[in-house]
Every structure is written in C-alpha cells, then in structure tokens.
Design a protein around this motif. Structure first.
Motif, PDB file in Angstrom:
ATOM      1  N   LYS A  34       0.835  -1.197   0.000  1.00  0.00           N
ATOM      2  CA  LYS A  34       0.000   0.000   0.000  1.00  0.00           C
ATOM      3  C   LYS A  34       0.872   1.249   0.000  1.00  0.00           C
ATOM      4  N   VAL A  35       0.548   2.177  -0.899  1.00  0.00           N
ATOM      5  CA  VAL A  35       1.239   3.462  -0.964  1.00  0.00           C
ATOM      6  C   VAL A  35       0.249   4.525  -0.513  1.00  0.00           C
ATOM      7  N   LEU A  36       0.541   5.150   0.626  1.00  0.00           N
ATOM      8  CA  LEU A  36      -0.368   6.112   1.234  1.00  0.00           C
ATOM      9  C   LEU A  36       0.093   7.529   0.918  1.00  0.00           C
ATOM     10  N   ASP A  37      -0.745   8.271   0.211  1.00  0.00           N
ATOM     11  CA  ASP A  37      -0.435   9.644  -0.175  1.00  0.00           C
ATOM     12  C   ASP A  37      -1.028  10.609   0.848  1.00  0.00           C
ATOM     13  N   MET A  38      -0.157  11.375   1.510  1.00  0.00           N
ATOM     14  CA  MET A  38      -0.609  12.285   2.565  1.00  0.00           C
ATOM     15  C   MET A  38      -0.852  13.712   2.059  1.00  0.00           C
ATOM     16  N   THR A  39      -0.755  13.908   0.755  1.00  0.00           N
ATOM     17  CA  THR A  39      -1.031  15.236   0.187  1.00  0.00           C
ATOM     18  C   THR A  39      -2.394  15.740   0.663  1.00  0.00           C
ATOM     19  N   GLY A  40      -2.431  16.993   1.121  1.00  0.00           N
ATOM     20  CA  GLY A  40      -3.699  17.594   1.503  1.00  0.00           C
ATOM     21  C   GLY A  40      -4.174  17.258   2.903  1.00  0.00           C
ATOM     22  N   LEU A  41      -3.372  16.511   3.676  1.00  0.00           N
ATOM     23  CA  LEU A  41      -3.777  16.160   5.037  1.00  0.00           C
ATOM     24  C   LEU A  41      -3.938  17.417   5.882  1.00  0.00           C
ATOM     25  N   LYS A  42      -5.105  17.545   6.516  1.00  0.00           N
ATOM     26  CA  LYS A  42      -5.415  18.743   7.299  1.00  0.00           C
ATOM     27  C   LYS A  42      -5.910  18.363   8.685  1.00  0.00           C
ATOM     28  N   LEU A  43      -6.081  19.379   9.504  1.00  0.00           N
ATOM     29  CA  LEU A  43      -6.588  19.145  10.853  1.00  0.00           C
ATOM     30  C   LEU A  43      -8.004  18.600  10.828  1.00  0.00           C
ATOM     31  N   LYS A  71       6.822  -2.549   9.082  1.00  0.00           N
ATOM     32  CA  LYS A  71       6.141  -2.507   7.780  1.00  0.00           C
ATOM     33  C   LYS A  71       6.026  -1.098   7.217  1.00  0.00           C
ATOM     34  N   VAL A  72       6.147  -0.095   8.060  1.00  0.00           N
ATOM     35  CA  VAL A  72       5.894   1.283   7.644  1.00  0.00           C
ATOM     36  C   VAL A  72       7.194   1.963   7.226  1.00  0.00           C
ATOM     37  N   GLN A  73       7.209   2.484   6.001  1.00  0.00           N
ATOM     38  CA  GLN A  73       8.360   3.241   5.513  1.00  0.00           C
ATOM     39  C   GLN A  73       7.886   4.612   5.044  1.00  0.00           C
ATOM     40  N   VAL A  74       8.381   5.651   5.697  1.00  0.00           N
ATOM     41  CA  VAL A  74       8.065   7.019   5.301  1.00  0.00           C
ATOM     42  C   VAL A  74       9.129   7.467   4.304  1.00  0.00           C
ATOM     43  N   LEU A  75       8.734   7.725   3.073  1.00  0.00           N
ATOM     44  CA  LEU A  75       9.672   8.033   1.998  1.00  0.00           C
ATOM     45  C   LEU A  75       9.759   9.542   1.756  1.00  0.00           C
ATOM     46  N   PRO A  76      10.909  10.014   1.294  1.00  0.00           N
ATOM     47  CA  PRO A  76      11.050  11.442   0.977  1.00  0.00           C
ATOM     48  C   PRO A  76      10.253  11.800  -0.273  1.00  0.00           C
ATOM     49  N   GLY A  77       9.665  12.995  -0.266  1.00  0.00           N
ATOM     50  CA  GLY A  77       8.947  13.488  -1.435  1.00  0.00           C
ATOM     51  C   GLY A  77       7.823  12.561  -1.862  1.00  0.00           C
ATOM     52  N   CYS A  78       7.705  12.352  -3.177  1.00  0.00           N
ATOM     53  CA  CYS A  78       6.639  11.486  -3.703  1.00  0.00           C
ATOM     54  C   CYS A  78       7.037  10.018  -3.682  1.00  0.00           C
ATOM     55  N   GLY A  79       8.259   9.718  -3.241  1.00  0.00           N
ATOM     56  CA  GLY A  79       8.687   8.335  -3.074  1.00  0.00           C
ATOM     57  C   GLY A  79       9.071   7.620  -4.348  1.00  0.00           C
ATOM     58  N   ARG A  80       9.085   8.348  -5.465  1.00  0.00           N
ATOM     59  CA  ARG A  80       9.303   7.709  -6.764  1.00  0.00           C
ATOM     60  C   ARG A  80      10.582   6.872  -6.816  1.00  0.00           C
ATOM     61  N   ASP A  81      11.696   7.455  -6.435  1.00  0.00           N
ATOM     62  CA  ASP A  81      12.980   6.765  -6.580  1.00  0.00           C
ATOM     63  C   ASP A  81      13.047   5.487  -5.752  1.00  0.00           C
ATOM     64  N   GLU A  82      12.522   5.532  -4.525  1.00  0.00           N
ATOM     65  CA  GLU A  82      12.536   4.351  -3.670  1.00  0.00           C
ATOM     66  C   GLU A  82      11.592   3.278  -4.202  1.00  0.00           C
ATOM     67  N   LEU A  83      10.423   3.696  -4.666  1.00  0.00           N
ATOM     68  CA  LEU A  83       9.436   2.730  -5.151  1.00  0.00           C
ATOM     69  C   LEU A  83       9.884   2.064  -6.450  1.00  0.00           C
ATOM     70  N   LEU A  84      10.676   2.793  -7.256  1.00  0.00           N
ATOM     71  CA  LEU A  84      11.170   2.209  -8.509  1.00  0.00           C
ATOM     72  C   LEU A  84      12.147   1.051  -8.273  1.00  0.00           C
ATOM     73  N   LYS A  85      12.598   0.905  -7.033  1.00  0.00           N
ATOM     74  CA  LYS A  85      13.469  -0.223  -6.703  1.00  0.00           C
ATOM     75  C   LYS A  85      12.680  -1.526  -6.613  1.00  0.00           C
ATOM     76  N   ILE A  86      11.360  -1.422  -6.401  1.00  0.00           N
ATOM     77  CA  ILE A  86      10.557  -2.638  -6.221  1.00  0.00           C
ATOM     78  C   ILE A  86       9.461  -2.797  -7.269  1.00  0.00           C
ATOM     79  N   MET A  87       9.227  -1.766  -8.090  1.00  0.00           N
ATOM     80  CA  MET A  87       8.198  -1.861  -9.126  1.00  0.00           C
ATOM     81  C   MET A  87       8.612  -1.052 -10.344  1.00  0.00           C
ATOM     82  N   ASP A  88       8.031  -1.370 -11.488  1.00  0.00           N
ATOM     83  CA  ASP A  88       8.290  -0.620 -12.711  1.00  0.00           C
ATOM     84  C   ASP A  88       7.538   0.704 -12.687  1.00  0.00           C
ATOM     85  N   PHE A  89       7.975   1.640 -13.536  1.00  0.00           N
ATOM     86  CA  PHE A  89       7.374   2.969 -13.589  1.00  0.00           C
ATOM     87  C   PHE A  89       5.863   2.896 -13.833  1.00  0.00           C
TER      88      PHE A  89
END
Length: 330
Positions: free
Chosen positions: A156-165, A219-237
C-alpha cells in the motif's frame, strides 16, 4: 529456534482448525484462504504473536463475523445507483495502480484528500470490504496463478497530500475500517509506503510510532517526497501510483500527469471498472434468488483493539493541540 517454534505453532493451529465441523464456518474459511491454508494460518499467528490459542480464537471470531454479516455475498451487493458509487470513489480514494516485481498488488490510497462526505458510514464500509474481498478472491489468486506461487499480501502506498486538521472528523470512520482489517484481514499488507508527507503527519507520527507493535513499525516506511525513486526499486514505472510519477508534481484526486487515464482512484479506471462489473455480474447471478435492494449493506462494527484505541486517543489529543496552536484553522 524461532522457526521450530513457528512450525510447532502452525501444526497446533492446523490441528485445531481440523476440528471445526460447522458447515457455514468451513465454507467461509474457503473464501478466506483461497487454497492457501498454510499462509492464512501464518497470517493469523503473526497477528497474535504466534500464540496458538489466541490465533485460533481470532480465526473463529473472524469466521463467525463473516457468517453473521454475510460477507461471502458482499460481492453480489452493488452500491446503486452508479452516481452514488461514483461519489464514493471520488471521496474514498483507493485504487490498484499495478504490481511489484515480485507480483504483489500495489494499492494507492489518498489519505489526505479523502473526504468521506458523499455517503453514509455503512456505504464506505461496504465499499472497503468489497475491495478487500475482490483483492482476496480475485486479484491475489490471479497473481498467484500468474507467478506460480502463493501471493497472499499486497503493498500500500499512502499519499498524505492535503492532510489537514479536519482529518480529526474522519478518525471514527477510519478506526472502524482499520479495526475490521485488523480483526478479519490480518497481515494482508506486506509494506506501507507513506509519501508526500506534510508537517502535521510528521508530528503525529512521532507520537504514534512508539505505540505501534514492532511488527507493524517494521512494515511502515516514510519516503522522501513522492517516493518515486525508492518505489522504482521494487516496481516498474508503469505500476507507480499517479501521484508518485513526477517528483514535485504533487497530487490530486484527478491528476493523470499527462499520461492518459492513470488516476486509479477513479471509477473510470480499469481496476474499478472490472470490480464494479464483477459485482454487477455476481448480483445478476444472485438476483433470481434474492432481488437486489437499494441501500447500503450493513455490517457489524467491531470494537477497536486496545492498541488501536490507545493510538486513536493519542492521535485525537495531538490533533487537538494542533487546532489550538493554529487557532482552529486548517
């Protein structure tokens, strides 16, 4: 030594399950394990720290919950009309973006931008369980067949963009959904990758992380930015969620990053089209026996486990602090 203990626990749990004779429980257990009995027993053992009696109790409670709430039939209960379901898809952001190189399904979840404001709690719970069941009964068996080995978990890739109070308003619903997962779909997620992290998440994560069990923390990995570079290590673009495909592009509910319809949240995405068509087809099969009724499919909501209740209490307290320090503004 650990492996010996694990094998012993597995044999004892299997022996206990062999004693189950009630036909409804046996039938629903088949929908749970989908032919991967050993892997299923191991999931429940992991969820109860390899305590056989607790794992057995957890499985039986899960099977009873499934029977009492007719979970085996939930994939024949479409959310209608379609406009209502489209509203749910626009406000409960989840989709299948692709597969890892090992064959694990990659689910994208828009945590920060999900509003849960287009339907009742029961509809959102119904939708969530339907996706769980479709994953377990269709997606994972298909992936297992393709790769010639049991594939019983997802990423699961969790996108926190827009997270508010205002996320505080959604904690009750999210607790219900996550408690259903904890108790009835344990250890189905191999890794949680968290991306596009705002300050509010970072601050809450600091207080929540110590409360998590060690197996969950791993199990939880908090990735920098959008996580693209790290995720490309385990999946194709092509399998990256749309919000991970361009560094700095941010995320949105309806962004396709100029690459066609890649927004896997949308009802128009192939994943949701196949899911919805599957449910409609199953409903037609069952319609001769029981006409389809309009309205949500009610499921009993479990009490959150003690660990989760403590996490929710801590999270609510932390978010209240933010509200006070920010003058109650998002």
């Amino acid at each position: 030594m650990g492996l010996v203990v694990s094998e012993d626990a597995l044999k004892k749990l299997q022996a206990l399950m062999d004693q189950v004779e009630e036909e409804p429980l046996l039938r629903t257990f088949q929908n749970v394990h989908q032919g991967c009995v050993t892997e299923t027993l191991i999931r429940f053992l992991k969820a109860r720290e390899w305590n056989v009696s607790k794992a057995h109790k957890m499985i039986i409670e899960c099977l009873n919950w499934r029977v009492q709430n007719e979970i085996d039939n939930i994939l024949s209960k479409p959310i209608i009309p379609t406009d209502l379901y489209r509203g749910i898809r626009d406000s409960q952001l989840i989709g299948l973006s692709g597969y890892s190189r090992e064959g694990l399904p990659v689910f994208a979840i828009g945590v920060g931008l999900s509003t849960f404001d287009k339907a009742s709690v029961h509809y959102y719970v119904q939708s969530h369980i339907q996706i769980n069941e479709y994953r377990d009964r269709v997606i994972l068996p298909s992936a297992s067949k393709k790769h010639g080995q049991p594939i019983t978990t997802c990423i699961k890739v969790l996108d926190m963009t827009g997270l508010k109070l205002s996320a505080l308003n959604q904690i009750k619903l999210l607790t219900i959904i996550s408690s259903i997962d904890d108790l009835n779909y344990p250890e189905k997620t191999n890794t949680y990758y968290i991306v596009n992290v705002p300050y509010i998440f970072s601050a809450c994560w600091k207080v929540v992380k110590p409360l998590l069990q060690e197996r969950t923390r791993r199990k939880v990995q908090v990735l920098p930015g959008c996580g693209r570079d790290e995720l490309l290590k385990i999946m194709d673009f092509a399998s990256l969620p749309h919000f991970c495909k361009r560094e700095g592009s941010g995320s949105s509910k309806h962004s396709d990053n100029g690459s066609g319809n890649e927004n896997c949240y949308s009802l128009d995405h192939p994943f949701h089209q196949k899911l919805y068509n599957h449910i409609k087809e199953q409903s037609r099969i069952h319609e001769a026996v029981e006409p389809i009724k309009q309205g949500s499919f009610h499921v009993d909501f479990p009490e959150p486990p003690a660990e989760k209740a403590e996490i929710v209490k801590t999270l609510e307290s932390e978010l209240h602090k933010f509200k006070i320090s920010n003058g109650s503004c998002d």
